[in-house]
Design an enzyme around this catalytic site. Structure first.
Site, PDB file in Angstrom:
ATOM      1  CE  LYS A  66       0.668   6.071  10.933  1.00  0.00           C
ATOM      2  NZ  LYS A  66      -0.008   5.091  11.820  1.00  0.00           N
ATOM      3  CB  THR A 122      -6.673  -4.058   2.968  1.00  0.00           C
ATOM      4  OG1 THR A 122      -6.167  -5.391   3.069  1.00  0.00           O
ATOM      5  CG2 THR A 122      -7.824  -3.883   3.928  1.00  0.00           C
ATOM      6  CB  VAL A 123      -5.900   0.905   1.606  1.00  0.00           C
ATOM      7  CG1 VAL A 123      -6.277   2.354   1.328  1.00  0.00           C
ATOM      8  CG2 VAL A 123      -5.479   0.741   3.065  1.00  0.00           C
TER       9      VAL A 123
END
Lengths: 435, 435
Positions: free
Chosen positions: A208, A15-16
């Protein structure tokens, strides 16, 4: 004079990857040459099944199943990794740097564990290593920490770092849904994956936190250093109590620098509605920083999705192209140059929200108060609702600030107290409560 | 090996200047060398009265009243201009670039008018020209537009670009104050200057719109291209009506790219409370962008103040130092490479809020409706309050989208209509209304 052409190779076309390809090809036609002073093309893409993608790529793009086709090709200037996972991504990126190519990656799993090794290798090879898309997708935060806000000593970085859980919590809060219902809706609408574990258990946000903490505090924290809790224990009832004191419940990723170390955590927290993060709704992400010069700043945007993530990846590619054109790859050196000890969350002071089921008779408050008092936990606010069922009542307590370790001991004792039916939930409170 | 030393000269030592000096000196002691690979010192500062500042600067910093001392000094690598105003700042920065120095400026007055000339000269001289602090102080937006978000074609940029007016409007909204009262409080607390014209009339925000539009749309707009209106006509009553339809009133700076040109404006607008900009309170600033890849993103922080502005200036200085160390000053070329025509605001479609005093008798609605109808303005919502005084009633209308030019004609006719006592206020509505 012929214009220079910068050649990009991509690893992965999911997708990315297809978003990155689309954005580069679209920009190429009008603006890319203006922005970097060169033509830029995706020359090769490493995929498992070339036949699957042949119709999606232009004639100048070669699909290959062989990594050697890319790493040994001296005409490739930049390798963009959008495959995810630790291996073989780590090997590919390491080999690409060693082969003299700059690298761009969107891979939080890898960077949260091996980011500082890649930073060090990029520095040694004098090449760029860029990873804006690895943290909060399209929200610009990696480069702003390295560049715009580089004049600051930060004290804290806190954010809503996962769109799936924020979508679920927003729905629970706005529609009064329970966690299971809200998760089912998120799955149905495509906001949660078939296996939602990494999102709802806080693992994705935890990665993250590790990456951003290293950027804000110049250290070498890894995912394992982050205390991680998910949102599965949050109920519609907790949402209602939070609302009654003008607060919301959010899954926060938090990195705090204290005098004796760095506290890294992901956990659901109660937050005043007046805090800028409280109004970040749906699947949006945001990160809020406190620095000695900037005071407070917040960055908000889409944390995932094909084109938003591609926006971050291609922004990095454009900047690497400029470095190539100016002959200055590696211009921003390794950013992880300090080693700050990790301080366990249990050693931090917090306020807490505690929801109890208690016996509905005199003397209960004394027993509950006694448990807290013996461990130095002082109560700021108590909310008692009417009788809930057969002799038991709901009782919600908000504590003053207390070291988590002490608080935990009080809760242990409370769970055994004879007038306490059950400790239903405990949620940390972030920041001050509304007045 | 001796570490290289990068020498900075400053022009001006007012509030921002002393903040810049403080932040550079503070960072120097620990982190600056790590971040740029060199020692950095402020070698010279141009001031009018050296004796006034002598006690504030270290021994290595020379105060001078003579610009030639700086521009002819070949050891000076970077000139930081924090004096403000067009001249002599323009001459100094031009001469500094011509003398082979990179420049950093916080001067919105200058850059909103002569920014693209300085961009072109910097490109010619292959030097850096950085001006993050000129737009929204500490909010990172100039470099994110040039770097992180460079992969986007933007359709709109909208923001709260002035802290003084946002402080005033927030106070009017939260405390029910009138404009004059709120301005007086802002002055008393130091949020408004003795002469608040540039802020409350929207001039300050207008300069930022011109600068940011050039970055988002790669054009050469100047301050004169921006349609500017201030907030003096906003009343507590308008705030109440906005609140009743779940909206707030904010002073917005807006740059919109339409097919036939760029519309640039600063004006008070009614905005749904659900929009991320609506919750930007007090003296904070924020800018919200829409791009084809990133979707939506917002940047929030302090738009002014000594240390926040210094954060942006020193962030630029650090990045220029890296370019010097890597031998790549001027690596990001002129960003104003297109010429997009300016489209007048009157040719834009908007929704409008109109507050009227009307005669309180039958037939009025027909006359008012007729004025709008004859000019193709269709009414979405009408809010009538009870009788206000002696036969006159307040009447608020929300229109559907209509070209401003047509709407203005309807208002002209309305002002003359016999049943209309007065057109009390007209405010544009930004975006959709809450459902």
């Amino acid at each position: 004079m012929e214009q220079k052409k910068i050649k990009v190779a991509m690893i992965g076309m999911g997708t990315v990857g297809s978003g990155v390809y689309e954005v580069i090809e679209r920009l190429q036609k009008d603006k890319l040459a203006h922005k970097v002073g060169a033509a830029v093309e995706v020359a090769k893409i490493l995929v498992r099944s070339p036949e699957k993608y042949q119709s999606q790529v232009a004639a100048h793009t070669q699909l290959t199943t062989d990594w050697q086709d890319i790493v040994s090709d001296e005409s490739i200037d930049i390798v963009v990794e959008v495959m995810g996972g630790i291996e073989p991504a780590q090997t590919y990126l390491t080999e690409a740097l060693r082969a003299g190519k700059s690298i761009v990656s969107a891979n939080k799993d890898l960077i949260a564990v091996h980011g500082s090794e890649l930073e060090a290798l990029a520095k040694e090879m004098k090449k760029d290593f860029r990873y804006e898309a690895s943290c909060l997708g399209a929200v610009p935060i990696v480069q702003p920490l390295k560049e715009n806000m580089a004049a600051n000593n930060f004290s804290e970085l806190v954010g809503i770092m996962n769109g799936t859980t924020n979508f679920i919590l927003t729905n629970m809060s706005e529609k009064g849904l329970g966690f299971d219902e809200a998760l089912a809706e998120a799955t149905r609408l495509g906001y949660a994956e078939a296996d939602p574990t990494a999102d709802i258990e806080g693992l994705d946000a935890g990665r993250k936190v590790a990456i951003l903490a290293n950027l804000a505090f110049h250290t070498k924290a890894v995912f394992d250093d982050v205390h991680v809790e998910g949102i599965t224990k949050i109920s519609a009832l907790d949402m209602k109590y939070a609302d009654s004191i003008n607060c919301v419940v959010k899954l926060l990723g938090i990195a705090t620098k204290e005098e004796d170390g760095l506290v890294l955590g992901v956990y659901p927290a109660i937050l005043a509605k007046s805090h800028p993060l409280a109004s970040v709704g749906g699947s949006f992400n945001a990160v809020f920083v406190k620095g000695d010069a900037i005071d407070e700043a917040m960055f908000y945007g889409r944390g995932a999705g094909k084109l938003p993530t591609a926006s971050a990846v291609v922004g990095d590619v454009i900047d690497v192209c400029r470095d190539i054109m100016a002959g200055c790859e590696g211009r921003i050196g390794d950013y992880t140059y300090e080693a700050i000890p990790i301080k366990p969350l249990e050693k931090m002071e917090s306020r807490f929200y505690v929801r109890l089921l208690i016996a509905d008779h005199p003397g209960v408050l004394e027993e509950v108060g006694g448990c807290f008092g013996r461990h130095g936990v002082s109560i700021a606010q108590a909310l008692q609702k009417g009788s809930v069922h057969a002799g038991q009542a709901e009782f919600v307590i908000i504590t003053h600030e207390v070291m988590e370790e002490k608080f935990n001991k009080a809760i242990e004792e409370l769970a055994k107290a004879k007038s306490v039916g059950r400790v239903e939930n405990v949620i940390r409170i972030y920041g001050g409560l509304p007045q």
